[in-house]
Design an enzyme around this catalytic site. Structure first.
Site, short mmCIF file in Angstrom:
data_model
loop_
_atom_site.label_atom_id
_atom_site.label_comp_id
_atom_site.label_asym_id
_atom_site.label_seq_id
_atom_site.Cartn_x
_atom_site.Cartn_y
_atom_site.Cartn_z
N PHE A 19 0.85 -1.19 0.00
CA PHE A 19 0.00 0.00 0.00
C PHE A 19 0.88 1.24 0.00
O PHE A 19 1.73 1.41 0.87
CB PHE A 19 -0.93 0.02 1.22
CG PHE A 19 -1.84 1.21 1.25
CD1 PHE A 19 -2.98 1.24 0.45
CD2 PHE A 19 -1.56 2.31 2.04
CE1 PHE A 19 -3.82 2.34 0.45
CE2 PHE A 19 -2.39 3.42 2.05
CZ PHE A 19 -3.53 3.44 1.26
N GLY A 20 0.68 2.10 -1.00
CA GLY A 20 1.43 3.35 -1.12
C GLY A 20 0.52 4.55 -0.93
O GLY A 20 -0.59 4.58 -1.48
N TYR A 21 0.98 5.54 -0.18
CA TYR A 21 0.18 6.72 0.12
C TYR A 21 0.93 8.02 -0.16
O TYR A 21 0.36 9.09 -0.11
CB TYR A 21 -0.26 6.70 1.59
CG TYR A 21 0.89 6.55 2.56
CD1 TYR A 21 1.57 7.65 3.05
CD2 TYR A 21 1.30 5.28 2.97
CE1 TYR A 21 2.63 7.50 3.92
CE2 TYR A 21 2.36 5.13 3.85
CZ TYR A 21 3.02 6.24 4.31
OH TYR A 21 4.08 6.09 5.17
N GLY A 22 2.23 7.94 -0.46
CA GLY A 22 3.05 9.11 -0.75
C GLY A 22 3.88 8.85 -1.99
O GLY A 22 3.35 8.57 -3.06
N SER A 23 5.20 8.86 -1.83
CA SER A 23 6.07 8.70 -3.00
C SER A 23 5.95 7.33 -3.66
O SER A 23 6.26 7.19 -4.84
CB SER A 23 7.53 8.98 -2.63
OG SER A 23 8.00 8.05 -1.67
N GLU A 98 12.38 2.44 3.29
CA GLU A 98 11.49 3.00 4.29
C GLU A 98 12.01 2.93 5.73
O GLU A 98 11.57 3.71 6.56
CB GLU A 98 10.12 2.32 4.23
CG GLU A 98 9.44 2.40 2.87
CD GLU A 98 9.07 3.82 2.43
OE1 GLU A 98 8.86 4.68 3.31
OE2 GLU A 98 9.02 4.06 1.22
#
Length: 190
Positions: A19-23, A98
């Site tokens: 799950f990606g929410y930014g870069s 990360e």
């Protein structure tokens, strides 16, 4: 070991959802077999993490996005499905990217894909106990930091602008980021 404690217990073997929410939305950095819009509940996207490696420096930290716990909240983002054969390599890549200062914690969380399917994804949430956590910064203070900071990956304002632009391209709304982007743009005179 402290570093190992910040990694989640992997979900069952097989394909890996991320799950990606930014870069990760606009620069995932790994090959994937499927990409879908998705919603993660219980978390919200927030500029709540001081960046001392990518969009700032130890002397002049920037701010980057994190998933901050919000029991009644949610975050719309992008889910990537990496094939089982790439699972270990994708996890190793994500951990290197990360977990460089361990300000994030790796978790496996349930999400809902845009087509209604439920899945469990690896994602990275802020550690509120970490020295880089900045969840109490007011929007004005966030804007000033983002307008001024830069690091090895470029200006902090570019990170915000890329995220806002890619969310808009995907048809995802984030009014907080839109307001913050407008403030930063005024500060920069653009």
């Amino acid at each position: 070991m402290e570093n190992d404690a910040r990694r989640a217990t992997p979900s069952p073997e097989g394909d890996l959802w991320v799950f990606g929410y930014g870069s990760l939305i606009w620069r995932p950095g790994f090959d994937f077999a499927e990409r879908r819009l998705a919603r993660l509940t219980g978390w919200r996207r927030s500029f709540c993490l001081l960046s001392v490696k990518y969009r700032g420096t130890p002397e002049a930290p920037g701010l980057v996005l994190g998933l901050d716990e919000a029991p009644d909240g949610w975050c719309d983002g992008v889910a990537y499905r990496a094939p089982a054969a790439a699972r270990d390599a994708v996890l190793a890549y994500l951990r290197e990217r990360e977990l460089i200062t361990y300000a994030y914690r790796e978790i496996f969380a349930p999400m809902r894909l845009e087509d209604g399917r439920a899945a469990v994804a690896v994602t990275y949430v802020v550690d509120r106990g970490h020295a880089q956590y900045a969840g109490a910064l007011a929007e004005d203070a966030q804007a000033r930091v983002i307008a001024a900071a830069a690091g090895p990956m470029g200006p902090n304002s570019e990170y915000l602008a890329n995220t806002v632009a890619h969310l808009a391209q995907l048809g995802l709304s984030d009014p907080e980021l839109d307001r913050l982007h407008a403030r930063v743009s005024r500060l920069l005179g653009v």
